[in-house]
Every structure is written in structure tokens, then in C-alpha cells.
Design an enzyme around this catalytic site. Sequence first.
Site, PDB file in Angstrom:
ATOM      1  N   ASP A   1     -37.933 -25.095 -17.983  1.00  8.29           N
ATOM      2  CA  ASP A   1     -38.426 -25.417 -16.631  1.00  8.29           C
ATOM      3  C   ASP A   1     -38.054 -26.863 -16.284  1.00  8.29           C
ATOM      4  OD1 ASP A   1     -40.015 -25.862 -14.302  1.00  8.29           O
ATOM      5  OD2 ASP A   1     -41.481 -24.378 -14.980  1.00  8.29           O
TER       6      ASP A   1
ATOM      7  N   HIS B   1     -38.941 -28.394 -13.235  1.00  7.22           N
ATOM      8  CA  HIS B   1     -39.789 -28.971 -12.183  1.00  7.22           C
ATOM      9  C   HIS B   1     -40.640 -30.108 -12.747  1.00  7.22           C
ATOM     10  CE1 HIS B   1     -38.830 -24.882 -10.795  1.00  7.22           C
ATOM     11  NE2 HIS B   1     -38.804 -25.438  -9.596  1.00  7.22           N
TER      12      HIS B   1
ATOM     13  N   SER C   1     -42.672 -19.663 -17.169  1.00  7.71           N
ATOM     14  CA  SER C   1     -43.303 -20.772 -17.891  1.00  7.71           C
ATOM     15  C   SER C   1     -44.724 -20.442 -18.329  1.00  7.71           C
ATOM     16  CB  SER C   1     -43.325 -22.037 -17.017  1.00  7.71           C
ATOM     17  OG  SER C   1     -42.016 -22.417 -16.707  1.00  7.71           O
TER      18      SER C   1
HETATM   19 CO1  B1M Z   1     -37.950 -24.501  -7.769  1.00  8.08          CO
HETATM   20  N1  B1M Z   1     -39.063 -22.915  -7.723  1.00  8.08           N
HETATM   21  N2  B1M Z   1     -36.579 -23.532  -8.734  1.00  8.08           N
HETATM   22  N3  B1M Z   1     -36.928 -26.138  -7.650  1.00  8.08           N
HETATM   23  N4  B1M Z   1     -39.274 -25.144  -6.603  1.00  8.08           N
HETATM   24  C1  B1M Z   1     -40.418 -23.053  -7.191  1.00  8.08           C
HETATM   25  C2  B1M Z   1     -41.414 -23.341  -8.300  1.00  8.08           C
HETATM   26  C3  B1M Z   1     -40.646 -21.630  -6.507  1.00  8.08           C
HETATM   27  C4  B1M Z   1     -42.114 -21.204  -6.427  1.00  8.08           C
HETATM   28  C5  B1M Z   1     -39.997 -21.651  -5.124  1.00  8.08           C
HETATM   29  C6  B1M Z   1     -40.135 -20.350  -4.372  1.00  8.08           C
HETATM   30  O1  B1M Z   1     -39.519 -19.369  -4.713  1.00  8.08           O
HETATM   31  N5  B1M Z   1     -40.943 -20.338  -3.342  1.00  8.08           N
HETATM   32  C7  B1M Z   1     -39.778 -20.720  -7.450  1.00  8.08           C
HETATM   33  C8  B1M Z   1     -40.498 -20.116  -8.670  1.00  8.08           C
HETATM   34  C9  B1M Z   1     -40.644 -18.631  -8.554  1.00  8.08           C
HETATM   35  C10 B1M Z   1     -41.198 -17.985  -9.789  1.00  8.08           C
HETATM   36  O2  B1M Z   1     -41.048 -18.356 -10.897  1.00  8.08           O
HETATM   37  N6  B1M Z   1     -41.902 -16.933  -9.502  1.00  8.08           N
HETATM   38  C11 B1M Z   1     -38.676 -21.653  -7.873  1.00  8.08           C
HETATM   39  C12 B1M Z   1     -37.413 -21.240  -8.370  1.00  8.08           C
HETATM   40  C13 B1M Z   1     -37.129 -19.759  -8.321  1.00  8.08           C
HETATM   41  C14 B1M Z   1     -36.456 -22.150  -8.860  1.00  8.08           C
HETATM   42  C15 B1M Z   1     -35.101 -21.815  -9.508  1.00  8.08           C
HETATM   43  C16 B1M Z   1     -35.111 -20.648 -10.513  1.00  8.08           C
HETATM   44  C17 B1M Z   1     -34.094 -21.564  -8.382  1.00  8.08           C
HETATM   45  C18 B1M Z   1     -32.707 -21.150  -8.818  1.00  8.08           C
HETATM   46  O3  B1M Z   1     -32.075 -21.810  -9.604  1.00  8.08           O
HETATM   47  N7  B1M Z   1     -32.302 -20.046  -8.287  1.00  8.08           N
HETATM   48  C19 B1M Z   1     -34.763 -23.154 -10.209  1.00  8.08           C
HETATM   49  C20 B1M Z   1     -35.389 -23.189 -11.606  1.00  8.08           C
HETATM   50  C21 B1M Z   1     -34.747 -24.147 -12.510  1.00  8.08           C
HETATM   51  C22 B1M Z   1     -35.501 -24.218 -13.819  1.00  8.08           C
HETATM   52  O4  B1M Z   1     -36.620 -24.704 -13.865  1.00  8.08           O
HETATM   53  N8  B1M Z   1     -34.913 -23.704 -14.878  1.00  8.08           N
HETATM   54  C23 B1M Z   1     -35.485 -24.128  -9.336  1.00  8.08           C
HETATM   55  C24 B1M Z   1     -35.075 -25.453  -9.112  1.00  8.08           C
HETATM   56  C25 B1M Z   1     -35.715 -26.350  -8.289  1.00  8.08           C
HETATM   57  C26 B1M Z   1     -35.157 -27.732  -7.912  1.00  8.08           C
HETATM   58  C27 B1M Z   1     -34.394 -28.405  -9.082  1.00  8.08           C
HETATM   59  C28 B1M Z   1     -34.216 -27.588  -6.738  1.00  8.08           C
HETATM   60  C29 B1M Z   1     -36.457 -28.461  -7.433  1.00  8.08           C
HETATM   61  C30 B1M Z   1     -37.188 -29.232  -8.559  1.00  8.08           C
HETATM   62  C31 B1M Z   1     -36.869 -30.689  -8.598  1.00  8.08           C
HETATM   63  C32 B1M Z   1     -37.778 -31.445  -9.534  1.00  8.08           C
HETATM   64  O5  B1M Z   1     -38.900 -31.100  -9.809  1.00  8.08           O
HETATM   65  N9  B1M Z   1     -37.237 -32.506 -10.055  1.00  8.08           N
HETATM   66  C33 B1M Z   1     -37.349 -27.289  -7.052  1.00  8.08           C
HETATM   67  C34 B1M Z   1     -38.499 -27.407  -6.211  1.00  8.08           C
HETATM   68  C35 B1M Z   1     -38.698 -28.753  -5.554  1.00  8.08           C
HETATM   69  C36 B1M Z   1     -39.395 -26.339  -5.999  1.00  8.08           C
HETATM   70  C37 B1M Z   1     -40.609 -26.256  -5.035  1.00  8.08           C
HETATM   71  C38 B1M Z   1     -40.039 -26.022  -3.650  1.00  8.08           C
HETATM   72  C39 B1M Z   1     -41.550 -27.445  -4.994  1.00  8.08           C
HETATM   73  C40 B1M Z   1     -42.118 -27.865  -6.332  1.00  8.08           C
HETATM   74  C41 B1M Z   1     -42.816 -29.200  -6.228  1.00  8.08           C
HETATM   75  O6  B1M Z   1     -42.302 -30.222  -6.635  1.00  8.08           O
HETATM   76  N10 B1M Z   1     -44.017 -29.212  -5.621  1.00  8.08           N
HETATM   77  C42 B1M Z   1     -41.384 -24.999  -5.619  1.00  8.08           C
HETATM   78  C43 B1M Z   1     -42.244 -24.288  -4.623  1.00  8.08           C
HETATM   79  C44 B1M Z   1     -43.724 -24.284  -5.025  1.00  8.08           C
HETATM   80  O7  B1M Z   1     -44.155 -24.886  -5.952  1.00  8.08           O
HETATM   81  N11 B1M Z   1     -44.483 -23.518  -4.308  1.00  8.08           N
HETATM   82  C45 B1M Z   1     -40.308 -24.304  -6.377  1.00  8.08           C
HETATM   83  C46 B1M Z   1     -44.798 -30.407  -5.432  1.00  8.08           C
HETATM   84  C47 B1M Z   1     -45.580 -30.704  -6.730  1.00  8.08           C
HETATM   85  C48 B1M Z   1     -46.416 -31.971  -6.583  1.00  8.08           C
HETATM   86  O8  B1M Z   1     -46.445 -29.609  -6.967  1.00  8.08           O
HETATM   87  O9  B1M Z   1     -45.519 -29.234  -9.299  1.00  8.08           O
HETATM   88  O10 B1M Z   1     -47.172 -27.617  -8.262  1.00  8.08           O
HETATM   89  P1  B1M Z   1     -46.684 -28.980  -8.414  1.00  8.08           P
HETATM   90  O11 B1M Z   1     -47.833 -29.911  -9.022  1.00  8.08           O
HETATM   91  C49 B1M Z   1     -49.146 -29.917  -8.517  1.00  8.08           C
HETATM   92  C50 B1M Z   1     -50.085 -28.968  -9.253  1.00  8.08           C
HETATM   93  O12 B1M Z   1     -49.462 -27.763  -9.636  1.00  8.08           O
HETATM   94  C51 B1M Z   1     -50.604 -29.781 -10.392  1.00  8.08           C
HETATM   95  O13 B1M Z   1     -50.647 -31.104  -9.881  1.00  8.08           O
HETATM   96  C52 B1M Z   1     -49.710 -31.276  -8.816  1.00  8.08           C
HETATM   97  C53 B1M Z   1     -50.427 -31.834  -7.587  1.00  8.08           C
HETATM   98  O14 B1M Z   1     -51.326 -32.830  -7.854  1.00  8.08           O
HETATM   99  N12 B1M Z   1     -49.916 -29.831 -11.673  1.00  8.08           N
HETATM  100  C54 B1M Z   1     -50.560 -30.198 -12.803  1.00  8.08           C
HETATM  101  C55 B1M Z   1     -48.629 -29.600 -11.990  1.00  8.08           C
HETATM  102  N13 B1M Z   1     -48.424 -29.778 -13.295  1.00  8.08           N
HETATM  103  C56 B1M Z   1     -49.597 -30.156 -13.831  1.00  8.08           C
HETATM  104  C57 B1M Z   1     -49.946 -30.465 -15.148  1.00  8.08           C
HETATM  105  C58 B1M Z   1     -51.279 -30.810 -15.397  1.00  8.08           C
HETATM  106  C59 B1M Z   1     -52.217 -30.857 -14.375  1.00  8.08           C
HETATM  107  C60 B1M Z   1     -51.877 -30.554 -13.068  1.00  8.08           C
HETATM  108  O15 B1M Z   1     -51.724 -31.128 -16.612  1.00  8.08           O
HETATM  109  C61 B1M Z   1     -50.847 -31.085 -17.703  1.00  8.08           C
END
Ligand code: B1M
Length: 216
Positions: free
Chosen positions: A99, A101, A152
Site C-alpha cells: 500500500d 497511501h 490492506s
Molecule cells: Co488511491 N485508492 N490508489 N491513490 N486513493 C483510494 C484509497 C480509493 C478508495 C479510491 C477510490 O477508488 N475511490 C481506492 C481503494 C479501493 C479499494 O481498495 N477498495 C484506491 C485505489 C484503487 C488506488 C490504486 C490501486 C489505483 C491504481 O493503481 N489503479 C493505487 C494503489 C497503489 C498501491 O497502494 N499499491 C492508488 C494510488 C493512489 C495515488 C498514489 C495516486 C494516491 C496516493 C498518494 C499518497 O498517499 N502519497 C491515491 C489517493 C490520493 C487516493 C485517495 C483519493 C485519497 C487518499 C487520501 O490521501 N486521503 C483515496 C480515496 C479515499 O480514501 N476515499 C484512494 C486523505 C487522507 C488524510 O485520508 O488516508 O484515509 P486517510 O487518513 C485518515 C484516516 O483514515 C485516518 O486518519 C486520517 C485523517 O485524520 N488514518 C489513521 C489513516 N491512517 C491511520 C493510521 C492510524 C490512525 C488513523 O493509526 C495507525
Amino acid sequence: LPLFERLERRIVDGEREGLDADLAQALESRPALEIINDTLLSGMKTVGELFGSGQMQLPFVLASAEVMKTAVAYLEPFMEKAEDDTGKGTIVLATVKGDVHDIGKNLVDIILTNNGYTVVNLGIKQPISTILSAAEEHRADAVGMSGLLVKSTVIMKENLQEMNSRGAAAKLPVLLGGAALTRSYVENDLQEVYEGRVSYARDAFEGLRLMDATMA
Ligand code: B1M
């Protein structure tokens, strides 16, 4: 567009130019953390929705993520720090194997660091063996794993099973977060397989509260 709408738009459009000036202006009326939580994260949410519904292609998601990271880096020095409150404990933090992200994980790092924790941030795609070696090396009080992909959540389960089989490490409290997890999956399904304590954090602040509770 008004300032805060424009900032949110910059995240959605991946528009870097003029970002610093807008952030500087935003800081005049709102605290850094509020700008991140209310404005920037709202932009990332829109990006996720557009990508999920096929209206946005991956390179543009990447551009948005880069602008998000740049904005957070700009705001970080302006965030409140609990100066007199250090040495609360050590946590090893990583995005799990497979992963990439890391925006959420890095926010967790910032919030915990600013509130007195030592955070060993290992980065993305980290196998459990690396996480556990770091936990041992740094005598960590807890392990934090982040992951946004559905696969993940399966990796996290395997990691907990691996921790069980390693004995001592099983005692370490584990904090989990990321968009694909649900509270009930963590508190029921994952807690069931793990011999230590595993908790779900919806956001970085719940992560902080849980760490405070763990260390109390
Ligand atoms: Co990707 N991605 N992505 N992506 N991406 C998602 C996760 C997705 C939901 C988008 C969608 O389809 N709507 C989807 C997953 C679907 C699934 O698994 N069912 C997805 C996909 C499919 C993919 C790829 C597979 C796409 C592809 O290649 N075809 C690929 C995967 C690559 C891989 O990991 N092997 C991929 C790639 C990418 C980018 C590289 C382009 C980029 C990431 C860049 C980076 O992180 N450096 C990206 C992004 C930006 C996203 C979305 C749009 C935004 C994620 C984000 O940063 N959110 C995302 C959509 C979504 O999440 N709904 C998506 C903002 C961030 C602050 O939120 O990380 O959730 P989040 O963190 C929150 C809480 O969750 C929590 O605290 C934070 C807020 O305070 N939290 C924790 C998180 N971790 C924590 C740990 C803790 C405590 C709290 O304690 C340990």
C-alpha cells in the site's frame, strides 16, 4: 472563488501555483489544523469520489496528493505543539505491505509528534518483519499501521497473526487506521485474532486519544 473554496479547489485540481500565498492568507484567519481538516481534507474527499466514480484519472489523483502534501508541509510549522509535554511514549508507524497511501499516516505522525510522542515513521509498503524489528530497536510502546486498500485490511489481519506467533511482540498494543477499515471489523474480527489489544482510529485525533489511553 473565495479563499477557502479556492484552496479546496487547488487540491481537487492539483494546482500548485499560488498555493503558498493562499495558505499564508488562510493562516491569518484560521489555525493550521482547521485548514487541513475542514478545507484540504474536504478536497481530498472529492478527489476520492471523482476517482471512484471514474471521473478522474490516476495521474490527476497523484497531482492532487502532491498538492495536499505540499500544503501540509507548509502548514506543519504553524501547528500547535505541546512543548512541555514530551516523552509520552514511542510508536512505530507504517503503511502496510503493498500500500502506497501515506497522507493519512503522515498526518497521524504530525499530530502524535506535536503532542509529545516519539514517532518512528517507517514509510510505505512495510512488511511486518520491518515493523517489528523497528519496534524492538526503538523499544516501542505501540505499533501503528495504516492502509487504504481493501487488500490492506487482509494484510493487517495477517500482520496481527504474525505478531501472535512471535510471542513477546504480541503484547504490543496496535493502532489501525485507513479508509478501508471499519470500527466493527477492527474491534470484532481483528481483535478476535490478536492476543494483544487492537484499536481502530477513525482519524488522527482518535489516534492521539487512543495513544493517551494506552500510555495512561
Ligand atoms: Co488511491 N485508492 N490508489 N491513490 N486513493 C483510494 C484509497 C480509493 C478508495 C479510491 C477510490 O477508488 N475511490 C481506492 C481503494 C479501493 C479499494 O481498495 N477498495 C484506491 C485505489 C484503487 C488506488 C490504486 C490501486 C489505483 C491504481 O493503481 N489503479 C493505487 C494503489 C497503489 C498501491 O497502494 N499499491 C492508488 C494510488 C493512489 C495515488 C498514489 C495516486 C494516491 C496516493 C498518494 C499518497 O498517499 N502519497 C491515491 C489517493 C490520493 C487516493 C485517495 C483519493 C485519497 C487518499 C487520501 O490521501 N486521503 C483515496 C480515496 C479515499 O480514501 N476515499 C484512494 C486523505 C487522507 C488524510 O485520508 O488516508 O484515509 P486517510 O487518513 C485518515 C484516516 O483514515 C485516518 O486518519 C486520517 C485523517 O485524520 N488514518 C489513521 C489513516 N491512517 C491511520 C493510521 C492510524 C490512525 C488513523 O493509526 C495507525
